[in-house]
Design a protein around this motif. Sequence first.
Motif, PDB file in Angstrom:
ATOM      1  N   LYS A  52     -40.159  14.074  60.355  1.00 50.59           N
ATOM      2  CA  LYS A  52     -41.289  13.182  60.639  1.00 50.59           C
ATOM      3  C   LYS A  52     -42.463  13.963  61.215  1.00 50.59           C
ATOM      4  N   ILE A  53     -42.156  14.927  62.059  1.00 54.87           N
ATOM      5  CA  ILE A  53     -43.212  15.755  62.648  1.00 54.87           C
ATOM      6  C   ILE A  53     -43.891  16.577  61.562  1.00 54.87           C
ATOM      7  N   ASP A  54     -43.085  17.178  60.670  1.00 50.64           N
ATOM      8  CA  ASP A  54     -43.655  17.963  59.568  1.00 50.64           C
ATOM      9  C   ASP A  54     -44.552  17.101  58.687  1.00 50.64           C
ATOM     10  N   HIS A  55     -44.093  15.884  58.401  1.00 51.06           N
ATOM     11  CA  HIS A  55     -44.885  14.967  57.575  1.00 51.06           C
ATOM     12  C   HIS A  55     -46.209  14.624  58.269  1.00 51.06           C
ATOM     13  N   GLY A  56     -46.154  14.384  59.571  1.00 52.31           N
ATOM     14  CA  GLY A  56     -47.368  14.091  60.330  1.00 52.31           C
ATOM     15  C   GLY A  56     -48.326  15.265  60.356  1.00 52.31           C
ATOM     16  N   LEU A  57     -47.790  16.471  60.486  1.00 56.41           N
ATOM     17  CA  LEU A  57     -48.640  17.666  60.454  1.00 56.41           C
ATOM     18  C   LEU A  57     -49.323  17.807  59.097  1.00 56.41           C
ATOM     19  N   ASP A  58     -48.574  17.540  58.029  1.00 58.60           N
ATOM     20  CA  ASP A  58     -49.155  17.619  56.686  1.00 58.60           C
ATOM     21  C   ASP A  58     -50.271  16.596  56.501  1.00 58.60           C
TER      22      ASP A  58
END
Length: 85
Positions: free
Chosen positions: A28-34
């Motif tokens: 979820k964090i990676d998706h938010g960063l993207d």
Amino acid sequence: MGLLDSLKAKLAPAKDKVADLAQQHGEKIDHGLDKAAKLVDEKTKGKYSDKIQSGTGKAKGAIDRMGHKDDGTPGSGGATPPPAA
């Protein structure tokens, strides 16, 4: 006990909590960063794309390192580059 040692001792529980959250919610964090990187890249009209991709990759690497406990496996914690916009 020095000031830094005292500070490290007080922050240890918070570090453990952040590591647990990073491990549980890494995707979820990676998706938010993207999403954030894409939005910023669009707002700057691609002027800082290389800087945004570099920063996103470093942030993902840090989250990945935080999410992996010290299990002794070499090479764990590598960052995956952000997708091309």
